[in-house]
Design a protein around this motif. Structure first.
Motif, PDB file in Angstrom:
ATOM      1  N   ALA A  42       0.844  -1.199   0.000  1.00  0.00           N
ATOM      2  CA  ALA A  42       0.000   0.000   0.000  1.00  0.00           C
ATOM      3  C   ALA A  42       0.877   1.246   0.000  1.00  0.00           C
ATOM      4  CB  ALA A  42      -0.929  -0.022   1.205  1.00  0.00           C
ATOM      5  N   TYR A  43       1.728   1.368  -1.012  1.00  0.00           N
ATOM      6  CA  TYR A  43       2.680   2.481  -1.034  1.00  0.00           C
ATOM      7  C   TYR A  43       2.051   3.789  -1.481  1.00  0.00           C
ATOM      8  CZ  TYR A  43       6.165  -0.924   0.025  1.00  0.00           C
ATOM      9  OH  TYR A  43       6.880  -1.902   0.666  1.00  0.00           O
ATOM     10  N   GLN A  45      -1.265   4.554  -1.168  1.00  0.00           N
ATOM     11  CA  GLN A  45      -2.610   4.573  -0.616  1.00  0.00           C
ATOM     12  C   GLN A  45      -2.521   4.455   0.896  1.00  0.00           C
ATOM     13  OE1 GLN A  45      -4.287   0.459  -1.788  1.00  0.00           O
ATOM     14  NE2 GLN A  45      -2.682   0.960  -3.243  1.00  0.00           N
ATOM     15  N   PHE A  46      -3.642   4.643   1.549  1.00  0.00           N
ATOM     16  CA  PHE A  46      -3.707   4.569   3.004  1.00  0.00           C
ATOM     17  C   PHE A  46      -4.767   3.553   3.400  1.00  0.00           C
ATOM     18  CE2 PHE A  46      -2.428   8.788   1.800  1.00  0.00           C
ATOM     19  CZ  PHE A  46      -1.373   9.058   2.652  1.00  0.00           C
ATOM     20  N   SER A  60       2.947  -1.649   9.881  1.00  0.00           N
ATOM     21  CA  SER A  60       3.239  -1.009   8.601  1.00  0.00           C
ATOM     22  C   SER A  60       4.363  -0.003   8.793  1.00  0.00           C
ATOM     23  CB  SER A  60       1.991  -0.303   8.063  1.00  0.00           C
ATOM     24  OG  SER A  60       1.737   0.890   8.790  1.00  0.00           O
ATOM     25  N   GLU A  78      -3.717   4.390  11.167  1.00  0.00           N
ATOM     26  CA  GLU A  78      -3.432   4.725   9.772  1.00  0.00           C
ATOM     27  C   GLU A  78      -2.198   3.954   9.332  1.00  0.00           C
ATOM     28  OE1 GLU A  78      -2.116   8.648   7.190  1.00  0.00           O
ATOM     29  OE2 GLU A  78      -3.358   8.936   8.961  1.00  0.00           O
ATOM     30  N   GLN A  80       0.336   2.545   5.909  1.00  0.00           N
ATOM     31  CA  GLN A  80       0.774   2.740   4.532  1.00  0.00           C
ATOM     32  C   GLN A  80       2.068   1.977   4.336  1.00  0.00           C
ATOM     33  OE1 GLN A  80       1.876   6.762   3.410  1.00  0.00           O
ATOM     34  NE2 GLN A  80       1.245   6.416   1.310  1.00  0.00           N
ATOM     35  N   GLN A  99      -9.905   1.859   2.778  1.00  0.00           N
ATOM     36  CA  GLN A  99      -8.742   2.091   1.919  1.00  0.00           C
ATOM     37  C   GLN A  99      -8.948   3.420   1.204  1.00  0.00           C
ATOM     38  OE1 GLN A  99      -8.462  -0.732  -1.273  1.00  0.00           O
ATOM     39  NE2 GLN A  99      -6.370  -0.155  -1.779  1.00  0.00           N
TER      40      GLN A  99
END
Length: 110
Positions: A42-43, A45-46, A60, A78, A80, A99
């Motif tokens: 998930a680079y 996006q969050f 993460s 949160e 990422q 997401q």
């Protein structure tokens, strides 16, 4: 964090990051079997955790969420980057996220 709070938080957070309203959201509900581990990339996006699952660790690049861990001083909702989700229970567990996928401005001049 619950879904209502996350849906209030996301617009402010995306505005802080300079995206304004240029993003998509998806609800993600992962069902992990006993002792199952999954990894998400998930680079760009969050993932916002919207519940507090027990017997689950979410790690993460942004931090760790693990209700059972008493050695960390902050639970991170949160996430990422590389997200590792570990169900260390002997039963099925559910992990729910919202997401957030930013829409990046095109550099194409056409």
């Amino acid at each position: 964090m619950n879904a209502a709070l996350a849906l209030e938080y996301i617009p402010r957070r995306m505005n802080e990051l300079g995206y304004g309203t240029r993003y998509y959201i998806r609800f993600r509900h992962f069902v992990l079997q006993a002792n199952e581990k999954i990894e998400l990339d998930a680079y760009n996006q969050f993932f916002i955790l919207i519940d507090e699952p027990s017997d689950v660790s979410v790690q993460s690049d942004f931090g760790t969420f693990d209700i059972a861990e008493d050695k960390i001083n902050e639970q991170s909702y949160e996430h990422q980057g590389t997200i590792n989700i570990n169900n260390y229970s002997s039963h099925t567990n559910h992990v729910r996220f919202i997401q957030v996928i930013p829409i990046h401005k095109s550099t194409n001049n056409n």
